[in-house]
Design an enzyme around this catalytic site. Structure first.
Site, mmCIF file in Angstrom:
data_model
loop_
_atom_site.group_PDB
_atom_site.id
_atom_site.type_symbol
_atom_site.label_atom_id
_atom_site.label_comp_id
_atom_site.label_asym_id
_atom_site.label_seq_id
_atom_site.Cartn_x
_atom_site.Cartn_y
_atom_site.Cartn_z
ATOM 1 N N LYS A 89 -15.659 -0.364 -26.189
ATOM 2 C CA LYS A 89 -15.597 0.584 -27.432
ATOM 3 C C LYS A 89 -14.312 -0.079 -28.156
ATOM 4 O O LYS A 89 -14.226 -0.252 -29.147
ATOM 5 C CB LYS A 89 -15.505 1.807 -27.063
ATOM 6 C CG LYS A 89 -16.679 2.517 -26.938
ATOM 7 C CD LYS A 89 -16.748 4.065 -26.727
ATOM 8 C CE LYS A 89 -17.772 4.755 -25.867
ATOM 9 N NZ LYS A 89 -17.457 6.114 -25.662
ATOM 10 N N HIS B 203 -44.093 -7.968 -6.815
ATOM 11 C CA HIS B 203 -44.445 -9.387 -7.414
ATOM 12 C C HIS B 203 -43.479 -10.129 -8.238
ATOM 13 O O HIS B 203 -43.788 -11.147 -8.653
ATOM 14 C CB HIS B 203 -45.942 -9.377 -8.041
ATOM 15 C CG HIS B 203 -46.878 -8.860 -7.092
ATOM 16 N ND1 HIS B 203 -47.819 -9.647 -6.474
ATOM 17 C CD2 HIS B 203 -47.279 -7.496 -6.860
ATOM 18 C CE1 HIS B 203 -48.766 -8.811 -5.963
ATOM 19 N NE2 HIS B 203 -48.356 -7.493 -6.048
ATOM 20 N N GLU C 15 -22.230 5.621 -13.393
ATOM 21 C CA GLU C 15 -21.151 6.140 -14.138
ATOM 22 C C GLU C 15 -20.413 7.141 -13.067
ATOM 23 O O GLU C 15 -19.040 6.983 -13.454
ATOM 24 C CB GLU C 15 -21.761 6.813 -15.297
ATOM 25 C CG GLU C 15 -20.889 6.435 -16.486
ATOM 26 C CD GLU C 15 -21.480 6.786 -17.835
ATOM 27 O OE1 GLU C 15 -21.703 6.062 -18.838
ATOM 28 O OE2 GLU C 15 -21.655 7.996 -18.293
HETATM 29 O O1 PA5 Z 1 -22.328 10.548 -19.170
HETATM 30 C C1 PA5 Z 1 -21.452 10.496 -20.284
HETATM 31 O O2 PA5 Z 1 -20.776 11.186 -20.444
HETATM 32 C C2 PA5 Z 1 -21.964 9.315 -21.306
HETATM 33 O O3 PA5 Z 1 -22.964 8.682 -20.688
HETATM 34 C C3 PA5 Z 1 -22.085 10.205 -22.496
HETATM 35 O O4 PA5 Z 1 -23.476 10.921 -22.198
HETATM 36 C C4 PA5 Z 1 -22.515 9.042 -23.808
HETATM 37 O O5 PA5 Z 1 -21.631 7.995 -23.899
HETATM 38 C C5 PA5 Z 1 -22.899 9.726 -24.817
HETATM 39 O O6 PA5 Z 1 -21.682 10.662 -25.349
HETATM 40 P P1 PA5 Z 1 -21.801 11.331 -26.453
HETATM 41 O O7 PA5 Z 1 -22.791 12.535 -26.021
HETATM 42 O O8 PA5 Z 1 -20.618 12.099 -26.454
HETATM 43 O O9 PA5 Z 1 -22.277 10.858 -27.709
#
Ligand code: PA5
Length: 445
Positions: free
Chosen positions: A422, A308, A287
């Site tokens: 989303k 394996h 990310e």
């Molecule tokens: O790293 C990030 O920002 C995302 O993975 C969030 O942690 C994830 O989308 C969850 O978001 P939130 O904590 O707002 O529910």
């Protein structure tokens, strides 16, 4: 012995000039993280978080966790992405592998996870498991509006309130969210839940050392003071652009490899308890770096299991990969291979050896074979899997990720691409406010 890094098995794949050239760039990237002068600099709260986290907060977390432990046989930790993977990684790494098969009990609850998928059968199974049990909930969402955890929380909160009443339910719910904003903050205030704050300047995937990770880890019965101490020591060790800054070395090395065409990094472990550390690492790097049509693709294998299945590909497939091995010096327990008088399995040559000696030879043999096969190898060694060393490892990867993102030329602290699915999902579900998108997406179908 502290966490160490070896890049010896990278040197034959890149020239000394390439390695030398990246060092000043990596040092500049580290300075950009430290000075807060780069893109996404409003999300740098994690950099000094371990030394900013005082014992008073850790004690408060421990007290809240003990409150849940004293009331519950099971605690469901609800969250997704950065609001779940860190806690899951630490708890799995520290837990006896088969303890999950034993029932939880008041005083030593099982920590379960939900809200990290939208599986109807998963939630059905979980609800069934919780029926008749004393359970509590930790609900984690920084934004307080993420769909997956919100659905799970609505369903499990209703179940808990039906089982014990609204007031008793409120005493078994801990909410971890933004200090002021979001639906979860409002609900927590209205219902009187115990709450902890995720600071504005700490992104989800960098939040494992905030209450997001610390509360579930404490509920699972592990030592959060030691975890944070490990991180604090690593924060100090990776602060400056010195030659022994291991975060700098890791960031620089993986970027040299990326620039020479090695576009996939495989994080390798030889200890099945580290499976979710790799899942957490995949999110952290995936990310943070996968944007602007760039980024090292983070993959992971659990060896020797995956030798394996994926071993063939790694040995002889397309030569665009490199490996980073998390090597653990010392296992926790002794299991020795027995002698067998019949020796039908021809294993007597191993009799008297510890299983880990065999594992270590599998690790060494694999490293040599993969390097021979054209796969550069970075090795990160930790003394053992305990709270202190996990704290070190987590902070090490975070610091290296910040440096590496800037080396790649991306903003490592945003995640604009996560919104695309989303938008479509909300349009398809006719969420109010998405009328135009609903019309447009339906026209495509
Ligand atoms: O790293 C990030 O920002 C995302 O993975 C969030 O942690 C994830 O989308 C969850 O978001 P939130 O904590 O707002 O529910």
């Amino acid at each position: 012995m502290p966490l160490t890094i070896s890049t010896t098995d990278v040197k034959q794949f890149v020239t000394p000039a390439q390695l030398d050239a990246i060092v000043p760039e990596a040092e500049a990237a580290l300075r950009t993280v430290n000075d807060g002068t780069g893109a996404g600099n409003d999300f740098l709260g994690w950099t000094d978080l371990p030394t900013r986290t005082d014992d008073a907060l850790l004690d408060e977390i421990k007290e809240a966790a003990d409150g849940l432990r004293s009331r519950c046989e099971a605690v469901v930790c609800i969250g997704i992405g950065g609001s779940y993977l860190g806690a899951k990684a630490v708890i799995e790494a520290l837990s006896d592998t088969f303890s999950a098969l034993e029932p939880g009990r008041i005083g030593a609850p099982k920590v379960l996870f939900a809200g990290h998928n939208i599986g109807e059968d998963y939630l059905y199974d979980l609800q069934k498991y919780l029926e008749g049990k004393q359970f509590g909930i930790i609900v984690i969402s920084k934004s307080g509006t993420t769909t997956e955890p919100a659905i799970a929380f609505r369903i499990l909160r209703e179940q808990l309130e039906k089982a014990v009443g609204r007031q008793a339910a409120a005493e078994r719910i801990i909410a971890i969210t933004d200090a002021h904003r979001g639906a979860l903050r409002k609900l927590a205030t209205d219902e009187g839940y115990k709450t902890f704050v995720i600071e504005d300047n700490v992104g989800g995937r960098f939040s494992v050392l905030t209450p997001v990770g610390l509360v579930p880890v404490a509920v699972a019965g592990f030592d959060i003071h030691a975890l944070v101490k490990g991180a604090r020591d690593m924060q100090r060790q990776t602060a400056d652009p010195t030659p022994d800054n291991i975060a700098l070395t890791y960031a620089a090395t993986r970027n040299v490899l990326y620039r020479s065409g090695k576009h996939t990094e495989i994080l390798v472990n030889y200890n099945p308890r580290l499976h979710f550390v790799a899942e957490w690492w995949k999110q952290l790097y995936g990310e943070s770096e996968g944007k602007n049509n760039r980024g090292i693709f983070p993959a992971a294998v659990d060896n020797s299991t995956d030798l394996h299945s994926m071993g063939q590909w790694i040995q002889e497939g397309e030569r665009t990969i490199f490996e980073t091995v998390i090597s653990v010096d010392k296992v926790k327990h002794d299991v020795v291979i027995p002698t067998d008088s019949d020796n039908l399995d021809a294993l007597n040559y191993l009799a008297g050896k510890h299983v880990d000696e065999v594992n270590k030879m599998a690790e060494l043999g694999t490293r040599l074979a993969h390097v021979d096969g054209g796969v550069p190898n970075i090795r990160i060694t930790i003394p053992e899997v305990d709270e202190y060393n996990l704290g070190q490892l987590l902070y090490f990867f975070e610091k290296a990720c910040g440096i590496s993102g800037y080396l790649l030329g991306v903003n490592p602290f945003n995640q604009p691409g996560v919104e695309a699915y989303k938008r479509n999902m909300f349009a398809l579900l006719s969420k109010p406010g998405y009328e135009k998108e609903t019309e447009a997406i339906r026209a495509r179908l």
